[in-house]
Scaffold this active site. Structure first.
Site, PDB file in Angstrom:
ATOM      1  CB  SER A   1      -3.503  -1.986   5.714  1.00  0.00           C
ATOM      2  OG  SER A   1      -4.290  -0.832   4.953  1.00  0.00           O
TER       3      SER A   1
ATOM      4  CG  ASP B   1     -10.846  -5.445   6.321  1.00  0.00           C
ATOM      5  OD1 ASP B   1     -11.298  -4.398   5.791  1.00  0.00           O
ATOM      6  OD2 ASP B   1      -9.556  -5.866   6.066  1.00  0.00           O
TER       7      ASP B   1
ATOM      8  CG  HIS C   1      -8.548  -2.083   7.051  1.00  0.00           C
ATOM      9  ND1 HIS C   1      -8.026  -3.236   6.268  1.00  0.00           N
ATOM     10  CD2 HIS C   1      -7.452  -1.426   7.079  1.00  0.00           C
ATOM     11  CE1 HIS C   1      -6.857  -3.223   5.761  1.00  0.00           C
ATOM     12  NE2 HIS C   1      -6.616  -1.724   6.222  1.00  0.00           N
TER      13      HIS C   1
END
Length: 379
Positions: A157, A320, A350
């Protein structure tokens, strides 16, 4: 002050938080932050050659506490527990895992809630920062520790965006990288959801233009709402429907003012964040994500990625919806040092990069294998 001007400091004891002074930083925008401090933790011993460091980079609301129980300075257990330790993917009998709290954060590093030189919180005076600025601060902190080259950088991320900027911007300082659940630049969808979260915080009257830290009031309602919205983008649609469907929360009746089960779940996520995170940091770090673009000033995304010589592993999560697989496929296609996209099967969206520790652990081991081979080539 340049990186080479910062006096050498020492790593903290294993698992403890250390604060590294890196002096003043000039940001990508030209603004300067004085007296920057970066919080670090480490697991494992630094080798005599200082060449066995694996830098672990956290996501938006993470910190330097990647593994271990809650304790002084870190109110929650490690956010990537099991990733570092003896016989773990980052085997601390060989590697030294170093995790930083990002510039702009609120778990020890300089950010909006930190005191400026006048003794007052930075608040609204804290300048906008970029992912590159965050990496510059990490590089400076490591240099202050006498570490000028690392074996690998690992992150997902926002941590993946930082890892990408590491391998593109500092290829002579890193031997391999793991880029998880990230893209080459922010997408319209990401910017749309993230600016809406920022708007929720700033719409709270207790935001006070960002200067709330000494008033006894904080934009808790706005931060709760932002986190609820964000958490939806972090989880998988099928996972949420399997867990909650359209069920009521306990005996509550939504048609009579009660809540749905998923509504209660999201409220709980918002409440949890309040106890450990600063709204000002949330805004600053989210703005950094909005401006993420590895191609800025480098001739565009394709040129920036094709010029990167560092061996990398690129991983993505099947479910995701915040950073869909097409974004990791672009990285894998354009980075010369990538041998193809690694896909992690997960229903957790995610957050799969945090949940699927066995699959992600294998990607970490592959990355460290690349670091070994690259180290042999560089010697």
């Amino acid at each position: 002050m340049t990186i080479s001007d910062v006096p050498t400091q020492t790593l903290p004891a294993e698992g403890e938080i250390g604060l590294i002074d890196v002096g003043s930083l000039q940001l990508e925008s030209g603004a300067v932050i004085d007296d920057v401090c970066i919080a670090v933790q480490r697991w494992g011993k630094l080798s005599p050659a200082r060449d066995n460091v694996v830098v672990v980079l956290h996501a938006l609301t993470g910190d330097s506490h990647i593994t271990g129980p809650a304790g002084p300075g870190h109110p929650t257990p490690g956010w990537w527990d099991g990733v570092a330790g003896p016989s773990a993917p980052i085997d601390t009998t060989r590697w030294c895992a170093v995790a930083t709290n990002v510039l702009g954060g609120c778990r020890g590093s300089t950010g909006p809630s930190s005191l400026a030189r006048d003794g007052k919180p930075w608040g609204s005076r804290f300048p906008l920062i970029s992912i590159r600025d965050q990496v510059q601060a990490d590089v400076a902190a490591l240099a202050a520790l006498g570490i000028t080259e690392v074996a690998a950088v690992v992150g997902g991320s926002m941590g993946g965006a930082r890892a990408l900027e590491w391998v593109v911007g500092y290829p002579d300082r890193v031997r391999a990288g793991l880029l998880l659940a990230v893209g080459a630049r922010a997408t319209a969808d990401q910017i749309g959801t993230q600016t809406t979260q920022i708007a929720a915080i700033k719409a709270d009257p207790d935001w006070q233009s960002g200067d709330y830290h000494e008033t006894g009031r904080a934009p808790d309602a706005g931060l709760r709402l932002a986190r609820r919205f964000a958490h939806l983008t972090y989880r998988g649609e099928i996972e949420l429907d399997t867990r909650f469907a359209n069920h009521n929360q306990g005996n509550e009746d939504p048609t009579a003012g009660g809540r749905y089960a998923v509504q209660s779940y999201l409220e709980h996520q918002g409440d949890k964040l309040l106890s450990r995170f600063d709204a000002g940091s949330y805004v600053i770090l989210t703005e950094a994500l909005n401006s993420h673009d590895v191609g800025r000033g480098r001739g565009g995304v394709s040129a920036a990625l094709r010029a990167c010589p560092v061996p990398v592993v690129v991983g993505g999560i099947t479910s995701d919806r915040l950073y869909p697989l097409r974004l990791q496929q672009e990285l894998a296609d354009l980075l010369p040092g990538c041998a193809g996209l690694r896909v992690v099967e997960s229903v957790y969206g995610h957050d799969g990069f945090l949940v699927e520790t066995e699959a992600v652990g294998e990607l970490i081991r592959q990355t460290l294998g690349l670091a070994d081979r690259e180290g042999a080539c560089r010697r």
